[in-house]
Every structure is written in C-alpha cells, then in structure tokens.
Design an enzyme around this catalytic site. Structure first.
Site, PDB file in Angstrom:
ATOM      1  N   GLY A 126       0.941  -1.456   0.116  1.00  0.00           N
ATOM      2  CA  GLY A 126      -0.164   0.153   0.142  1.00  0.00           C
ATOM      3  C   GLY A 126       0.950   1.251   0.010  1.00  0.00           C
ATOM      4  N   TYR A 147     -14.776  -0.409   7.479  1.00  0.00           N
ATOM      5  CA  TYR A 147     -14.173  -0.471   7.838  1.00  0.00           C
ATOM      6  C   TYR A 147     -13.858  -0.652   9.453  1.00  0.00           C
ATOM      7  CZ  TYR A 147      -9.407   3.238   8.972  1.00  0.00           C
ATOM      8  OH  TYR A 147      -8.746   3.528   8.877  1.00  0.00           O
ATOM      9  N   LYS A 149     -10.940  -3.297  11.621  1.00  0.00           N
ATOM     10  CA  LYS A 149     -10.024  -3.144  11.913  1.00  0.00           C
ATOM     11  C   LYS A 149     -10.447  -3.466  13.259  1.00  0.00           C
ATOM     12  CE  LYS A 149      -7.598  -0.529   9.363  1.00  0.00           C
ATOM     13  NZ  LYS A 149      -6.425  -1.409   8.686  1.00  0.00           N
TER      14      LYS A 149
END
Ligand code: AKB
Length: 326
Positions: free
Chosen positions: A11, A142, A146
């Site tokens: 990333g 999201y 996480k």
C-alpha cells in the site's frame, strides 16, 4: 540499525504508505525497502513491485525474492469509501490482512505493522479521553475490519509468536497526497481549497471535534513503535495515540489568519453520522508508558506547514491526482 533489515511496504501509494516508504528508505537505505501497490508510481524513488495483497502467492513471491524481514501492511479501504461497498470492503480489508499474517508466520518475518484506527470506537465508548481498552462498537465496515484485525494481530502473537504491532491512527493530515476516502479527509481538502482560493464545502458540522494527527507525527509514531524493544510492548491489539483534536471551525479560524477571506459552507452528509460516533479525544497513556510516545505538532504548526507546502506545490502547477511529490 540491523543491516539485514529488509522492509516490504504494502500500500505504498497511499496517504501514509507514500510518506512512510520515504522515511523507511532514509532509515534502512533505498536498497532495503521494497514499495508495493496495485499499480506503478513513478514518484517512488527505489525498488517497486506490483502487489495485489488479495493474492497471497504474490506476497510470498516478493518476500522470498528480497528476503524480507519486516512488513508494513497499509492497504485498506477507508471509512467513507468503504460504506459504498460493505462486503467488498470487508473482503479486501480482511483477506489482505490474513495474507500478510500467514505469509509472515510462514516466512519467519521479524515484525509486522498493522494500522488500526479511531474508527474502531463507537456507541458505548467514552467520547473524551477514550482509553485503549474501551468497548469497541464500530459503526463502519472499515471500523469493524480494523477491530477484527486488531484481534487477529493479537491472536497471531499469542498463537504463533508473530511480532505484530499496531497503532489506532487518528485522522492523518498531510500535504503529500490528495484527500482520499476517509471521514477525516475534510482536514486535508480544506487546505487545498484555501491555497487555491476556492470555497470549501465541509461535509462535517463545524463543531464536530475529532482526534487528528500531523503526518510527520504519525510516521514518527509508527517507526518508534516498530523500533521499541519487544519486551516493552504490552498492547498486542492496537495502541491509541493522540496528536491534536480539533473541529472544522477551529481549522477555519487558523486558516483565516493566513487567508482572511476564506469561505466555508457546512453541508453535513453521511460522513457526519460516522464522525459523530468517534471520540473527540484519545487517552494514549499506554503508548506514552510503553514506548515514549509524544506528539510534536499543534493545529497552528500544522496549518502553517500545510499552507506553505501546498503553496509551493501549486506554484509549480497542478499536482498529479495521487501523490504530490515534494
Ligand atoms: C478515515 O477517516 O477513514 C481514516 C481514519 C480515521 O482511520 N482517516
């Protein structure tokens, strides 16, 4: 510095990844850091490999090719963008993490970094000085990914001894990339609009205070955590860190010291609902105790640097739409 340290950044084109890669190359030399992402990026000055982190075999191939000893896994779909395709967001965020964890344990990777977020908090957690061990009740996919990822990181440490370390990032403010799919990215876009002397339409209410952090602080925190002695790490889910909490109206006040005519319209959208469930301030006592965390940038300093850097960039012509090279 271990001369045999070989780092893979997954990333590396992202908001954090692009800046972290540069810092890691300064620390471990350009030959010892492999940047990777879904597509080439000619701003990367060093080794770059195409990796789709949903492809475990590809990660394995690169780890073997370069004898990787540390992996920073920074690929994920953020909070606001993630709500557009919930199941795809879950699949990407979790599949990529499992691939990194499995390749890491099977190749004796020394250390793995997994970024978490204030998005893990929701209804039921204290809104002020939210502690590491607060009740996690994320309202976005999201945030759910996480929170799950934190527990998987702890599991791989406890079950396999894999040294996975994690930080719950506040909203990161940096000048190096364009605003992305984050709920906190209003705080990046606002500076671009101010420097371009354009009106800013804020998708959050003027008084919603969120924990934020300047990019330099976020990057330093990441490296300091990864360099801390293993025995000092007592939090194996994820560490809270605090930078500086502020609201949109506070940013506007700081910007108007430099741009008195800066015009802002507040047009809250679905992202206000997300932000309203997040803390307004963070208790980072564990990070301070375990590895000496201390932020360095307040809102005044952030504003002055953001404006100066974006003025320089825009003077050279419009930036490319992804990474602003500085
Ligand atoms: C987001 O807004 O989604 C991210 C985050 C707070 O993790 N910047």
């Amino acid at each position: 510095m271990k001369m045999d340290t070989k780092v893979l950044v997954i990333g590396a084109n992202g908001q954090l990844g692009s800046v972290l890669t540069k810092e890691l190359r300064k620390k471990y030399t350009i030959e010892n850091v492999v940047a990777s992402d879904l597509k080439e990026n000619d701003n990367q000055k060093g080794i770059f490999e195409i990796i789709d982190a949903t492809d475990r075999n590809r990660i394995q191939e690169i780890v073997e090719r370069y004898n990787i000893t540390q992996i920073y896994h920074l690929a994920a779909i953020l909070s606001a963008k993630g709500e557009e395709t919930p199941l795809a967001t879950w699949d990407i965020n979790m599949k990529t993490l499992f691939n990194v964890l499995e390749v890491s344990r099977n190749n004796n990777i020394d250390k793995v970094f997994f970024p978490s977020s204030i998005a893990v908090f929701g209804e039921g957690a204290p809104l002020e000085n939210t502690p590491d061990d607060a009740y996690l009740n994320p309202a976005t996919v999201y945030g759910i990914s996480k929170a799950a990822g934190e527990n998987w990181a702890q599991y791989y440490f406890m079950r396999y001894g894999l040294d996975v370390r994690s930080i719950r990032y506040p909203g990161v403010v940096g000048y190096q990339s364009m605003p992305g799919g984050g709920t906190t990215d209003y705080a990046v876009d606002i500076y671009h609009k101010a420097v371009l002397k354009e009106e800013f339409n804020c998708f959050l209410k003027e008084d919603v205070t969120l924990p934020m952090i300047f990019m330099d602080d976020a990057i330093r925190a990441t490296i300091e955590l990864m360099e801390a002695p293993k025995e000092s790490i007592t939090v194996r889910t994820s560490y809270n860190i605090a930078g500086i909490s502020f609201s949109p109206e506070e940013v506007v006040t700081e910007i108007r010291k430099l741009y008195p005519d800066f015009k802002v319209n507040y047009k809250p959208d679905f992202r206000q609902e997300i932000a309203s469930r997040w803390p307004s301030s963070i208790d980072d006592a564990s990070a301070i105790k375990d590895w000496g965390w201390q932020p360095e940038f307040n809102l005044k300093a952030i504003t002055e640097i953001m404006v100066q850097k974006l003025q320089e960039k825009y003077k050279k012509g419009m930036p490319n739409k992804e990474i602003l090279t500085f």
